[in-house]
Design an enzyme around this catalytic site. Structure first.
Site, PDB file in Angstrom:
ATOM      1  N   HIS A 148      42.799  45.895  36.103  1.00 39.92           N
ATOM      2  CA  HIS A 148      43.057  45.608  37.515  1.00 39.92           C
ATOM      3  C   HIS A 148      44.316  46.340  38.025  1.00 39.92           C
ATOM      4  CE1 HIS A 148      40.048  42.439  37.194  1.00 39.92           C
ATOM      5  NE2 HIS A 148      40.760  41.777  36.314  1.00 39.92           N
TER       6      HIS A 148
HETATM    7  O1  RIB Z   1      42.904  39.247  39.720  1.00 36.03           O
HETATM    8  C1  RIB Z   1      43.660  40.140  38.941  1.00 36.03           C
HETATM    9  C2  RIB Z   1      45.095  40.116  39.337  1.00 36.03           C
HETATM   10  O2  RIB Z   1      45.637  38.824  39.121  1.00 36.03           O
HETATM   11  C3  RIB Z   1      45.971  41.053  38.487  1.00 36.03           C
HETATM   12  O3  RIB Z   1      47.051  41.487  39.253  1.00 36.03           O
HETATM   13  C4  RIB Z   1      46.441  40.171  37.373  1.00 36.03           C
HETATM   14  O4  RIB Z   1      47.691  40.592  36.829  1.00 36.03           O
HETATM   15  C5  RIB Z   1      46.631  38.871  38.111  1.00 36.03           C
HETATM   16  O5  RIB Z   1      47.918  38.899  38.723  1.00 36.03           O
END
Ligand code: RIB
Ligand code: CA
Length: 309
Positions: free
Chosen positions: A241
């Protein structure tokens, strides 16, 4: 080389994103601002300092502590996935100093916006609380930045915290609403894109084996929890992500973009609504090229590391 500020809640994928950013010559990361999200902000700040001590990037970014809770609701953390300490609960990190008590995150974001204006890329990898507080402090200066790249949202795909909401937006929907309403040059990297970049454990291990040493060993160790929890949840690996958001920050051509008007729902849903677009959303990802850049830069052999290491 563009000046950048990264707002982050490390967090295993945040950690990988920071290591990628520090090895990307297109960005000069001059500050890390920490925010409550995956873990409480004091742990997020300690983790930022742990990662700085591990990698020792040059220049070494300022660390500024930010919001300890969302604007208008209690904090929801993600310690099941990231571990109680946010980096896989390894328990053997070398001690780091306490983070500086000032300036705070919003002040650092506003200051960078005033100094760099259109040159600044602000990358938000956690809930948008600090960005909203910076807008509250000086919307005019923050409104002049060149790019705001945000990992967050689930536009046409299910959420990862509720069936319709992604974690960063879910933790602080009020902040997300204010950021979306501010008219910033917002580039959203949602689950629609990041779920295309699921890195298998073997892929990370093979890359780390090319540059054996303490950094590679530490990355493999803290990433293991994410692989373990992910596999228990039926995933084929770790969805990158936050690293994809950093990838887009240094190379926007890694994804195809769609201009969209979004609204934030009460639980952090990111909903398409009619009207003029208020952001552009990452859609198709050039996954092979992104994985190549990520694995090449995450922990390069010492021969290809900047002199500081
Ligand atoms: O949904 C994924 C996000 O939420 C990423 O930034 C992970 O680190 C959490 O913060
Ligand atoms: Ca994050």
């Amino acid at each position: 080389m563009k000046p950048a500020v990264i707002d982050t809640d490390p967090g295993i994928d945040d950690a990988l994103a920071l290591l990628l950013a520090w090895n990307s010559p297109e960005l000069r990361v001059e500050a890390l601002t920490t925010v409550a999200g995956n873990v409480p902000v004091d742990l997020a700040s300690t983790n930022a300092l742990r990662l700085l001590a591990l990698r020792r990037p040059s220049p070494s970014p300022l660390v500024a502590v930010g919001a300890s809770s969302p604007l208008a609701r209690p904090l929801t953390t993600a310690t099941r996935y990231h571990g109680e300490d946010g980096l896989g609960d390894l328990g053997d990190w070398p001690a780091v100093a306490s983070p500086p008590t000032s300036p705070d995150a919003a002040t650092v974001i506003v200051d960078a916006a005033r100094r760099h204006g259109r040159e600044l890329t602000l990358v938000a990898l956690g809930p948008l609380t600090n960005v909203a507080l910076a807008l509250k402090a000086d919307a005019e200066s923050v409104g002049r930045i060149g790019r705001l790249v945000v990992m967050g949202g689930a536009v046409d795909v299910p959420g990862n915290v509720t069936p319709t909401a992604e974690f960063n937006m879910h933790v602080d929907p009020e902040a997300a609403h204010r950021v979306l309403a501010a008219g910033l040059p917002l580039e959203l990297v949602p689950l629609d894109a990041t779920r295309q970049a699921v890195l298998p454990r073997a892929g990370l291990h093979a890359a780390l084996a090319q540059s054996p040493g303490p950094v590679a060993g530490r990355i493999q160790a803290f990433a293991e929890r994410a692989f373990r929890i992910g596999h228990a949840d039926g995933e084929q690996g770790m969805a990158l992500h936050d690293p994809l958001a950093v990838g887009v920050a240094f190379d926007p051509s890694l994804v195809k973009w769609e201009a969209v008007r979004l609204a934030i729902g009460p639980d952090g849903e990111t909903m398409r609504v009619s009207g003029m677009p208020n952001c552009r959303v990452a859609r198709a990802v050039d996954v092979d090229r992104f994985f190549g850049l990520f694995l090449d830069r995450l922990c390069p052999p010492t021969s290809r590391r900047p002199a500081s290491s």
